[in-house]
Design a protein around this motif. Structure first.
Motif, PDB file in Angstrom:
ATOM      1  N   ASP A  31       1.040  -1.385  -0.626  1.00  0.00           N
ATOM      2  CA  ASP A  31      -0.248   0.029  -0.291  1.00  0.00           C
ATOM      3  C   ASP A  31       1.066   1.671  -0.262  1.00  0.00           C
ATOM      4  O   ASP A  31       0.422   1.742  -0.032  1.00  0.00           O
ATOM      5  CB  ASP A  31      -1.011   0.061   0.876  1.00  0.00           C
ATOM      6  CG  ASP A  31      -1.991  -0.871   1.441  1.00  0.00           C
ATOM      7  OD1 ASP A  31      -2.724  -1.101   0.022  1.00  0.00           O
ATOM      8  OD2 ASP A  31      -2.667  -0.838   1.870  1.00  0.00           O
ATOM      9  N   ARG A  34       1.972   1.537  -3.373  1.00  0.00           N
ATOM     10  CA  ARG A  34       1.418   1.988  -4.653  1.00  0.00           C
ATOM     11  C   ARG A  34       0.975   3.467  -4.393  1.00  0.00           C
ATOM     12  O   ARG A  34       0.899   4.872  -4.945  1.00  0.00           O
ATOM     13  CB  ARG A  34      -0.548   1.689  -4.176  1.00  0.00           C
ATOM     14  CG  ARG A  34       0.079  -0.597  -4.614  1.00  0.00           C
ATOM     15  CD  ARG A  34      -1.853  -0.531  -4.678  1.00  0.00           C
ATOM     16  NE  ARG A  34      -1.610  -1.560  -4.781  1.00  0.00           N
ATOM     17  CZ  ARG A  34      -2.053  -2.864  -3.142  1.00  0.00           C
ATOM     18  NH1 ARG A  34      -2.079  -2.184  -2.386  1.00  0.00           N
ATOM     19  NH2 ARG A  34      -1.879  -3.845  -3.782  1.00  0.00           N
ATOM     20  N   ALA A  52       0.077   1.979 -10.260  1.00  0.00           N
ATOM     21  CA  ALA A  52      -0.543   1.862  -8.681  1.00  0.00           C
ATOM     22  C   ALA A  52      -1.174   0.222  -9.065  1.00  0.00           C
ATOM     23  O   ALA A  52      -1.336  -0.432  -8.024  1.00  0.00           O
ATOM     24  CB  ALA A  52      -1.596   2.382  -8.349  1.00  0.00           C
ATOM     25  N   LEU A  55       0.678  -2.957  -8.913  1.00  0.00           N
ATOM     26  CA  LEU A  55       0.720  -3.318  -8.143  1.00  0.00           C
ATOM     27  C   LEU A  55       0.254  -4.456  -6.925  1.00  0.00           C
ATOM     28  O   LEU A  55      -0.436  -3.967  -6.254  1.00  0.00           O
ATOM     29  CB  LEU A  55       1.442  -2.547  -6.821  1.00  0.00           C
ATOM     30  CG  LEU A  55       3.250  -1.254  -7.198  1.00  0.00           C
ATOM     31  CD1 LEU A  55       3.384  -0.021  -6.968  1.00  0.00           C
ATOM     32  CD2 LEU A  55       3.956  -2.076  -8.941  1.00  0.00           C
ATOM     33  N   ASP A  56       0.799  -5.234  -6.743  1.00  0.00           N
ATOM     34  CA  ASP A  56      -0.075  -6.621  -6.238  1.00  0.00           C
ATOM     35  C   ASP A  56       0.362  -7.260  -5.620  1.00  0.00           C
ATOM     36  O   ASP A  56       1.523  -8.271  -5.641  1.00  0.00           O
ATOM     37  CB  ASP A  56      -0.622  -7.655  -6.936  1.00  0.00           C
ATOM     38  CG  ASP A  56      -1.970  -8.220  -6.432  1.00  0.00           C
ATOM     39  OD1 ASP A  56      -2.511  -8.577  -5.749  1.00  0.00           O
ATOM     40  OD2 ASP A  56      -2.243  -9.733  -7.473  1.00  0.00           O
TER      41      ASP A  56
END
Length: 384
Positions: A31, A34, A52, A55-56
């Motif tokens: 988070d 991101r 953003a 990004l996982d």
């Protein structure tokens, strides 16, 4: 994926502490990365949403991440490598100008906000139940003890009002806690942000934007060498543990003569007749554990240089551990007081009747404690 190290076998209330789990920390780390992408997009006047979204955290190879943690001593290096692969051609825009401490400190503040927010909700549940109990037992004679000996007659409601007052203090402490973002770059000066953007105001602008995207406070500075924000959050968490532990001790003592018992549970492997006060035991144990963790954080605050060799790293598990214990303790406290069976005969068996003056004084204490709690909690947190 490696098996989880701690799945609750020796942590009876472990499920309630999942807000501070490794999964929660990993999600918070991603988070922050991101949000940093979005903050740079705000600064550059571009659109960072597409990057953003790439990004996982669920796509992170956790075995590779753990190997990187062991190799680098921090989780961010290996994590950023994987996130940059996810970003493809935009890899250079991931983690731009930041350092590991920016990401870890900000992520742990995110976890703190979530864990203490959940704890506050449970404290409100506990306070509602305690308020009702205190009112119900406001005239039940009860002997107060000082230094373990019988002192003066009072009421059980007044004793419960004291618990409620402690819960209110913990609610106030959590409400007062601040969760600031951390962003300073390699040594806290923000030099890389200025250099990469060509703007002298970049450190301040990025920090403010990062805070906004994460819903954290903007401290207007880098606090990497000033651990006061960590100690403040830890103090709030430790206070929750101490409050719940204090009630737990009284509940355990009240269970000895049958005055205060859980409505079920608490089996013994050797003595089937027992109904052990399990919640009280957990609350007391968590309160005792919290003391060592906050001591670790205080010791680690005596660090050195722009980033110390060991002190900052010693914070991680202690900080996360306090959050876990606070979340667990608040949840167990809410359960304990909501499932409490009060035996008035046991409470009054060896107690001289309280005078009218003593009962009236105890009732005043009950009313004041309930009023204070109500003032601290909105109507949405009280039974309808």
């Amino acid at each position: 994926m490696a098996d989880p190290f701690d799945w609750g076998l020796l942590e009876p209330a472990g499920q309630s502490g999942m807000a501070a789990s490794d999964d929660a920390v990993l999600e918070a780390l991603v988070d922050v990365e991101r949000a940093l992408v979005l903050a740079w997009a705000d600064l550059d006047g571009t659109d960072g949403e597409a990057l953003a979204a790439l990004l996982d955290s669920s796509a992170v190879d956790r075995d590779a991440l753990l190997a990187g943690v062991r190799a680098d001593g921090v989780p961010v290096v290996a994590l950023v490598e994987q996130l940059r692969v996810q970003a493809g051609e935009q890899a250079a825009n991931v983690h731009r100008g930041a350092t590991s401490q920016d990401i870890v400190d900000s992520a742990l503040m995110l976890v703190s906000r979530g864990a203490l927010g959940g704890a506050r909700h449970q404290l409100a549940e506990a306070g509602n139940a305690l308020g009702a109990l205190a009112q119900r037992e406001r005239m039940t004679p009860y002997v107060a003890r000082t230094l373990s000996q019988a002192a003066e007659p009072t009421t059980l409601g007044a004793a419960m009002a004291a618990w409620l007052d402690a819960v209110s203090s913990s609610v106030a402490a959590v409400d007062a806690a601040a969760f600031p973002v951390q962003l300073g770059g390699a040594v806290g000066t923000g030099e890389a942000f200025e250099r990469l953007s060509g703007r002298a105001d970049a450190p301040w602008a990025l920090r403010a934007s990062l805070a906004e995207h994460l819903g954290l406070a903007d401290p207007g500075r880098a606090w990497h060498t000033d651990r006061a924000p960590v100690l403040a959050v830890a103090a709030a968490a430790a206070q929750v543990c101490a409050t719940a532990g204090r009630v737990g001790r009284d509940l355990a003592l009240g269970a000895r003569d049958g005055t205060l018992l859980p409505d079920s549970g608490g089996a013994s492997s050797a003595m089937p007749h027992k109904r052990n006060p399990v919640d009280a035991v957990i609350l007391t144990a968590n309160g005792l554990r919290a003391a060592g963790l906050i001591a670790t954080l205080h010791a680690a605050a005596l660090s050195s240089d722009a980033r110390p060799a060991g002190e900052w790293h010693a914070e991680w598990q202690a900080w996360r551990g306090l959050l876990r214990l606070a979340a667990e303790s608040a949840a167990v406290l809410a359960h304990a007081v909501s499932h409490l069976v009060v035996s008035a005969p046991a409470a009054t068996a060896s107690t001289a009747p309280a005078s009218d003056v003593a009962v009236a004084a105890a009732g005043t204490v009950v009313d004041a404690a309930v009023a204070r709690f109500v003032a601290l909690t909105p109507e949405t947190e009280r039974p309808q």
